[in-house]
Enzyme design. Structure first.
Site, mmCIF file in Angstrom:
data_model
loop_
_atom_site.group_PDB
_atom_site.id
_atom_site.type_symbol
_atom_site.label_atom_id
_atom_site.label_comp_id
_atom_site.label_asym_id
_atom_site.label_seq_id
_atom_site.Cartn_x
_atom_site.Cartn_y
_atom_site.Cartn_z
ATOM 1 N N GLY A 109 0.831 -1.201 0.000
ATOM 2 C CA GLY A 109 0.000 0.000 0.000
ATOM 3 C C GLY A 109 0.863 1.247 0.000
ATOM 4 O O GLY A 109 1.628 1.479 0.945
ATOM 5 N N ALA A 110 0.785 2.042 -1.077
ATOM 6 C CA ALA A 110 1.605 3.259 -1.194
ATOM 7 C C ALA A 110 0.713 4.496 -1.194
ATOM 8 O O ALA A 110 0.691 5.272 -2.143
ATOM 9 C CB ALA A 110 2.449 3.201 -2.459
ATOM 10 N N CYS A 143 -7.412 17.853 11.786
ATOM 11 C CA CYS A 143 -8.074 17.851 10.489
ATOM 12 C C CYS A 143 -8.253 19.275 9.986
ATOM 13 O O CYS A 143 -8.656 20.157 10.739
ATOM 14 C CB CYS A 143 -9.424 17.142 10.584
ATOM 15 S SG CYS A 143 -10.156 16.901 8.960
ATOM 16 N N CYS A 146 -15.307 8.533 8.408
ATOM 17 C CA CYS A 146 -14.565 9.638 7.826
ATOM 18 C C CYS A 146 -15.556 10.776 7.546
ATOM 19 O O CYS A 146 -16.054 10.900 6.441
ATOM 20 C CB CYS A 146 -13.963 9.095 6.528
ATOM 21 S SG CYS A 146 -12.728 10.129 5.819
ATOM 22 N N GLY A 196 -4.584 12.173 8.396
ATOM 23 C CA GLY A 196 -3.240 12.103 7.836
ATOM 24 C C GLY A 196 -2.132 12.213 8.858
ATOM 25 O O GLY A 196 -1.188 11.418 8.856
HETATM 26 C C1 LIG Z 1 -12.201 11.970 0.617
HETATM 27 C C2 LIG Z 1 -11.267 11.920 1.764
HETATM 28 C C3 LIG Z 1 -10.655 13.104 2.189
HETATM 29 C C4 LIG Z 1 -9.776 13.079 3.260
HETATM 30 N N1 LIG Z 1 -9.231 14.255 3.660
HETATM 31 C C5 LIG Z 1 -8.343 14.254 4.678
HETATM 32 C C6 LIG Z 1 -7.732 15.481 5.093
HETATM 33 O O1 LIG Z 1 -7.999 16.536 4.549
HETATM 34 N N2 LIG Z 1 -6.831 15.431 6.086
HETATM 35 C C7 LIG Z 1 -6.509 14.266 6.708
HETATM 36 O O2 LIG Z 1 -5.676 14.280 7.600
HETATM 37 N N3 LIG Z 1 -7.097 13.094 6.353
HETATM 38 C C8 LIG Z 1 -7.990 13.055 5.355
HETATM 39 N N4 LIG Z 1 -8.585 11.872 4.991
HETATM 40 C C9 LIG Z 1 -8.318 10.660 5.790
HETATM 41 C C10 LIG Z 1 -6.998 9.929 5.470
HETATM 42 O O3 LIG Z 1 -5.918 10.795 5.647
HETATM 43 C C11 LIG Z 1 -6.973 9.382 4.050
HETATM 44 O O4 LIG Z 1 -8.005 8.460 3.880
HETATM 45 C C12 LIG Z 1 -5.651 8.678 3.707
HETATM 46 O O5 LIG Z 1 -5.581 8.505 2.322
HETATM 47 C C13 LIG Z 1 -5.474 7.343 4.391
HETATM 48 O O6 LIG Z 1 -4.175 6.872 4.170
HETATM 49 P P1 LIG Z 1 -3.851 5.298 4.071
HETATM 50 O O7 LIG Z 1 -2.395 5.193 3.757
HETATM 51 O O8 LIG Z 1 -4.353 4.604 5.274
HETATM 52 O O9 LIG Z 1 -4.735 4.777 2.851
HETATM 53 P P2 LIG Z 1 -4.678 5.220 1.329
HETATM 54 O O10 LIG Z 1 -4.106 6.584 1.175
HETATM 55 O O11 LIG Z 1 -6.035 4.932 0.802
HETATM 56 O O12 LIG Z 1 -3.624 4.212 0.686
HETATM 57 C C14 LIG Z 1 -3.842 2.840 0.607
HETATM 58 C C15 LIG Z 1 -3.054 2.293 -0.571
HETATM 59 O O13 LIG Z 1 -3.054 0.875 -0.522
HETATM 60 C C16 LIG Z 1 -3.277 0.369 -1.834
HETATM 61 N N5 LIG Z 1 -3.838 -0.987 -1.708
HETATM 62 C C17 LIG Z 1 -5.040 -1.355 -1.220
HETATM 63 N N6 LIG Z 1 -5.183 -2.685 -1.253
HETATM 64 C C18 LIG Z 1 -4.030 -3.173 -1.777
HETATM 65 C C19 LIG Z 1 -3.575 -4.491 -2.082
HETATM 66 N N7 LIG Z 1 -4.313 -5.577 -1.837
HETATM 67 N N8 LIG Z 1 -2.349 -4.632 -2.621
HETATM 68 C C20 LIG Z 1 -1.570 -3.555 -2.890
HETATM 69 N N9 LIG Z 1 -1.963 -2.279 -2.625
HETATM 70 C C21 LIG Z 1 -3.170 -2.101 -2.071
HETATM 71 C C22 LIG Z 1 -4.205 1.379 -2.480
HETATM 72 O O14 LIG Z 1 -4.111 1.314 -3.885
HETATM 73 C C23 LIG Z 1 -3.654 2.688 -1.915
HETATM 74 O O15 LIG Z 1 -2.650 3.225 -2.737
HETATM 75 C C24 LIG Z 1 -9.482 11.853 3.938
HETATM 76 C C25 LIG Z 1 -10.100 10.686 3.492
HETATM 77 C C26 LIG Z 1 -10.983 10.704 2.427
HETATM 78 C C27 LIG Z 1 -11.638 9.424 1.999
#
Ligand SMILES: Cc1cc2nc3c(=O)[nH]c(=O)nc-3n(C[C@H](O)[C@H](O)[C@H](O)COP(=O)(O)OP(=O)(O)OC[C@H]3O[C@@H](n4cnc5c(N)ncnc54)[C@H](O)[C@@H]3O)c2cc1C
Length: 431
Positions: A8-9, A358, A164, A325
């Site tokens: 997951g990147a 946030c 969220c 984040g």
């Molecule tokens: C619309 C929205 C707006 C947001 N705005 C904010 C904000 O303003 N400020 C804040 O602090 N937070 C915000 N968030 C909350 C949070 O920061 C984000 O959801 C953030 O992207 C989560 O980071 P993550 O690394 O957990 O997941 P993600 O950023 O979703 O990354 C997960 C990665 O894993 C990969 N992946 C998934 N399954 C697999 C697999 N089986 N094999 C390989 N790769 C895989 C995906 O392709 C993706 O690249 C927001 C969330 C959403 C949904």
């Protein structure tokens, strides 16, 4: 020498790769596996959905940036994790052995839990939009352009079990601002439909004065709302909602009509992670200890939306705790230090602060909250509104994307600006 595989990147995985690279000697290999070959800055998706950003503004190819830092990259989904055997299987069938596995796979979007909801391509029924991925936000924008020719009612909000909420409010206010600029707001009644027990709950039991401030903002912008809303199904142009009272009894049934809708879904863990025996809770979120380490497998660490965090409080319609984040980055920092410690034969001792911060843009102004710690009572607990938040959110986007390009794990913005607010990423031991 150790091989660290990061699955997951996203907002968690990319900084994890850079931080682990920075702390470990070159003799250790790091491989990042991601289901797409690009990074997307998810917090900017609301701007994509109204055409204030283009896809190219918020996405970056992953491979060149990681390669430059001596990190391997494979653009494929992981389909299976053999935790006892220490290897993962990729979509093309190849296997990858690891010494340490870092799971940062974010959420599986559980559209299918509400019949009719969510984009068809993501397992939904097709009647509501999402802004959870750049693809979804672009799909909203495509429909929005048609909608502008013949506007009507809009429904925005969050489904039962969602966690969220910030982006749902943010998107409602951004859309309101965009429609006002187009002088079309008078033709678009907006209803905010949420599983939260009250406006401003945010999955956090409220933060500072979030309830009255967000209610006041919604009143000022002529938005109606339905709280304790259990959306049960969606049909074309109709959201069916059972509204509960504070005791969880049925208070009212609603059929909310719309021409365009964006409802954030509940999250689950992604299939490959959820399927690992003993790794996850029933919704597929990774069960970790205070050091971000799996409770079942000592060489698996996890950060981000994919980890299990209990709800701050029980609500009549289920709600989850948001993972934002900065909290995610604090988790990642702890993982990097704990893997380095483990390799040096030392105990893992670093803990993320899990501070909830946030920044929610409202188009022309914005609202920010800081909840330290996330579960009340808190040492820091404030919710403020102002144009500075709109600017800070733009700065957050620019700095984060710069950080992904440069490979810095903690650039100046975070070190000095957030420190000035009394916010640090690791608990005292690590400072
Ligand atoms: C619309 C929205 C707006 C947001 N705005 C904010 C904000 O303003 N400020 C804040 O602090 N937070 C915000 N968030 C909350 C949070 O920061 C984000 O959801 C953030 O992207 C989560 O980071 P993550 O690394 O957990 O997941 P993600 O950023 O979703 O990354 C997960 C990665 O894993 C990969 N992946 C998934 N399954 C697999 C697999 N089986 N094999 C390989 N790769 C895989 C995906 O392709 C993706 O690249 C927001 C969330 C959403 C949904």
């Amino acid at each position: 020498m150790a091989h660290i595989v990061i699955v997951g990147a996203g907002l968690g995985g990319m900084p994890a790769a850079y931080e682990i690279r920075e702390l470990l000697g070159k003799e250790h290999r790091i491989t990042v596996v991601n289901s797409t070959d690009y990074f997307q800055f998810v917090p900017s998706n609301p701007w994509i959905a109204v055409g204030w950003r283009e896809r190219e503004d918020i996405t970056l190819p992953i491979e060149p940036y990681l390669t430059r830092k001596g990190i391997n990259f494979i653009a494929q989904g992981v389909t299976h994790i053999d935790a006892p055997g220490n290897q993962v299987t990729l979509a093309d069938g190849q296997t990858l052995a690891y010494d340490y596995l870092v799971i940062t796979t974010g959420p599986k979007l559980a559209f299918s839990e509400v019949p009719g909801a969510g984009p068809v391509a993501s397992g939904g029924g097709g009647f509501t939009h999402s802004i959870c991925s750049v693809d979804h936000a672009q799909a909203f924008f495509a429909d929005y352009q048609k909608f502008l020719e013949n506007p009507g009612p809009v429904v925005i909000g969050a489904m039962p079990g969602a966690s969220c909420f910030g982006p749902a409010y943010e998107f409602a206010f951004i859309l309101d601002t965009d429609l006002r600029r187009r002088k079309l707001r008078n033709k678009v009644p907006i209803t905010y439909v949420t599983s939260e027990p009250y406006i401003g709950h945010l999955g956090l039991g409220g933060v500072g004065d979030s309830k009255s401030m967000l209610e006041s903002e919604m009143r000022n912008r002529d938005m109606k709302w339905i709280t304790n809303a259990k959306t049960t199904r969606v049909e074309e142009g109709k959201l069916f909602v059972t509204q509960l009272d504070d005791l969880g009894n049925v208070y009212k049934e609603h059929e909310v009509g719309f021409k365009l809708s964006m409802m954030l879904p509940a999250f689950k863990g992604v299939d490959a992670v959820a399927a690992v025996p003993h790794l996850c809770n029933p919704r597929g979120f990774v069960l970790i200890d205070e050091f971000q380490r799996s409770k079942a497998y000592r060489n698996i660490f996890s950060a981000g939306v994919c980890v299990a965090i209990p709800p701050v409080e029980t609500t009549p319609v289920p709600t989850g705790t948001p993972k934002t984040g900065y909290m995610i980055e604090s988790m990642v920092g702890a993982i990097a230090h704990n893997i380095a410690a483990d390799l040096a034969g030392l105990p893992a001792e670093d803990k993320g602060t899990w501070n909830a911060i946030c920044l929610a843009d409202m188009g022309d102004t914005g609202a920010a909250f800081v909840a330290l710690p996330q579960i009340p009572p808190r040492n820091v607990n404030w919710f403020k509104k102002g144009k500075w938040v709109h600017l800070a959110k733009i700065a957050f986007e620019k700095y984060f994307l710069r950080k992904i390009r440069k490979g810095n794990s903690e650039p100046v913005y975070e070190k000095y600006v957030l420190k000035a607010l009394g916010i640090v990423r690791l608990t005292d031991r690590a400072k």
